[in-house]
Design an enzyme around this catalytic site. Structure first.
Site, short mmCIF file in Angstrom:
data_model
loop_
_atom_site.label_atom_id
_atom_site.label_comp_id
_atom_site.label_asym_id
_atom_site.label_seq_id
_atom_site.Cartn_x
_atom_site.Cartn_y
_atom_site.Cartn_z
N HIS A 47 3.54 -4.01 9.53
CA HIS A 47 3.38 -3.82 10.97
C HIS A 47 2.02 -4.29 11.49
CE1 HIS A 47 6.76 -1.38 9.85
NE2 HIS A 47 5.99 -0.51 9.21
N HIS A 105 12.51 -2.55 2.89
CA HIS A 105 11.95 -1.25 3.28
C HIS A 105 12.89 -0.17 2.79
CE1 HIS A 105 8.88 -3.22 5.52
NE2 HIS A 105 9.81 -3.98 6.06
N ARG A 135 6.59 1.26 13.81
CA ARG A 135 7.22 0.67 12.62
C ARG A 135 8.34 -0.30 12.99
NH1 ARG A 135 5.17 3.94 8.40
NH2 ARG A 135 4.78 6.04 9.14
N ARG A 184 5.22 10.95 -2.58
CA ARG A 184 4.87 10.69 -1.19
C ARG A 184 6.06 10.97 -0.27
NH1 ARG A 184 4.74 4.61 1.35
NH2 ARG A 184 3.85 5.21 3.35
N ARG A 226 12.46 5.21 12.93
CA ARG A 226 11.22 5.97 12.82
C ARG A 226 10.29 5.67 14.01
NH1 ARG A 226 8.91 5.25 6.99
NH2 ARG A 226 7.70 7.08 7.67
N GLU A 283 12.21 -9.38 2.23
CA GLU A 283 11.47 -8.19 2.70
C GLU A 283 12.37 -6.97 2.51
OE1 GLU A 283 10.58 -8.49 6.86
OE2 GLU A 283 9.77 -6.44 6.99
N ASN A 320 8.01 -5.40 -0.66
CA ASN A 320 7.86 -4.29 0.28
C ASN A 320 6.39 -4.25 0.70
OD1 ASN A 320 7.65 -1.93 1.73
ND2 ASN A 320 8.93 -0.73 0.34
N ALA A 323 2.84 -0.52 5.00
CA ALA A 323 2.33 -0.51 6.37
C ALA A 323 1.79 -1.86 6.81
CB ALA A 323 1.25 0.57 6.50
N PRO A 363 0.80 -1.22 0.00
CA PRO A 363 0.00 0.00 0.00
C PRO A 363 0.83 1.28 0.00
CG PRO A 363 -0.08 -1.09 2.14
CD PRO A 363 0.56 -2.05 1.20
N ASN A 364 0.35 2.22 -0.78
CA ASN A 364 0.89 3.58 -0.89
C ASN A 364 2.20 3.66 -1.66
OD1 ASN A 364 -1.24 4.80 0.70
ND2 ASN A 364 -0.33 3.77 2.45
N TYR A 385 11.11 8.96 1.44
CA TYR A 385 11.15 7.88 0.44
C TYR A 385 11.87 8.25 -0.85
CZ TYR A 385 7.72 5.83 3.59
OH TYR A 385 7.09 5.32 4.70
C1 DQA Z 1 8.00 1.19 4.17
C2 DQA Z 1 8.00 1.45 5.68
C3 DQA Z 1 6.61 1.29 6.26
O1 DQA Z 1 6.65 1.57 7.67
C4 DQA Z 1 5.65 2.26 5.62
O2 DQA Z 1 4.34 2.05 6.10
C5 DQA Z 1 5.68 2.17 4.13
C6 DQA Z 1 6.97 2.04 3.45
C7 DQA Z 1 9.39 1.50 3.54
O3 DQA Z 1 9.60 1.05 2.42
O4 DQA Z 1 10.22 2.18 4.15
O5 DQA Z 1 4.67 2.29 3.47
O6 DQA Z 1 7.73 -0.18 3.95
#
Ligand code: DQA
Length: 155
Positions: A85, A106, A117, A18, A113, A104, A79, A82, A10-11, A23
């Site tokens: 978590h 990030h 997280r 963003r 952070r 995995e 990836n 969120a 997501p996102n 990021y």
């Molecule tokens: C993330 C870290 C997560 O905590 C966050 O919710 C993201 C991006 C990262 O790539 O740093 O959406 O996975």
């Protein structure tokens, strides 16, 4: 067995706009193109999938497991955003398709952070973890995944 899957949660479709301070300015399209180039340099193909929906990511992991069993897919870089978590369901999905290797990744250093997280439901099921290298981390994750695949299947 020469294809890899890049999975983004997501996102991550908003990469580039963003929170660029966290990021970076690289878009998801840039990340996917770079990942394809890295995979090809290492002799693999790459498919990319992004979803904001937990169930769609679970379905994709199940499909990846079936394709791994059929010898069509070598491993996954994921990836989970969120959902990292929050999602016992994604942990169970990865556990349910073993021995498919899932790395995995990030972009940000989640441990530097907010406290929420710091815990990952995904890490105990992951074959390896890359954290905090910005979007360059996707390159490192693919390289690490390929090392693991080659170690498991020596030529
Ligand atoms: C993330 C870290 C997560 O905590 C966050 O919710 C993201 C991006 C990262 O790539 O740093 O959406 O996975």
């Amino acid at each position: 067995m020469s294809t890899l899957l890049l999975l983004n949660g997501p996102n991550l479709n908003l990469l580039g706009t963003r929170e660029p301070g966290v990021y970076g300015a690289t878009t998801l399209a840039d990340v996917e193109a770079q990942a394809l180039a890295t995979a090809q340099r290492l002799g693999f193909g790459l498919e990319a999938f992004q979803s904001n929906h937990e169930g769609a990511l679970i379905d994709k992991i199940h499909e990846a497991g079936r394709r791994h069993k059929a010898g069509e897919l070598a491993g996954v870089v994921f990836n989970p955003g969120a959902f990292t978590h929050t999602s016992v369901a994604l942990f169970d999905a990865i556990g349910g398709v073993k021995p498919l290797p899932v790395i995995e990744i990030h972009i940000s250093n989640v441990h530097a952070r907010e406290a929420f997280r710091h815990h990952s439901y995904i890490s105990p099921a992951a074959a390896g973890i890359v954290i905090g290298f910005g979007t360059e981390g996707y390159t490192l994750a693919i390289e690490g995944l390929v090392r693991k695949i080659k170690a498991a299947h020596p030529a």
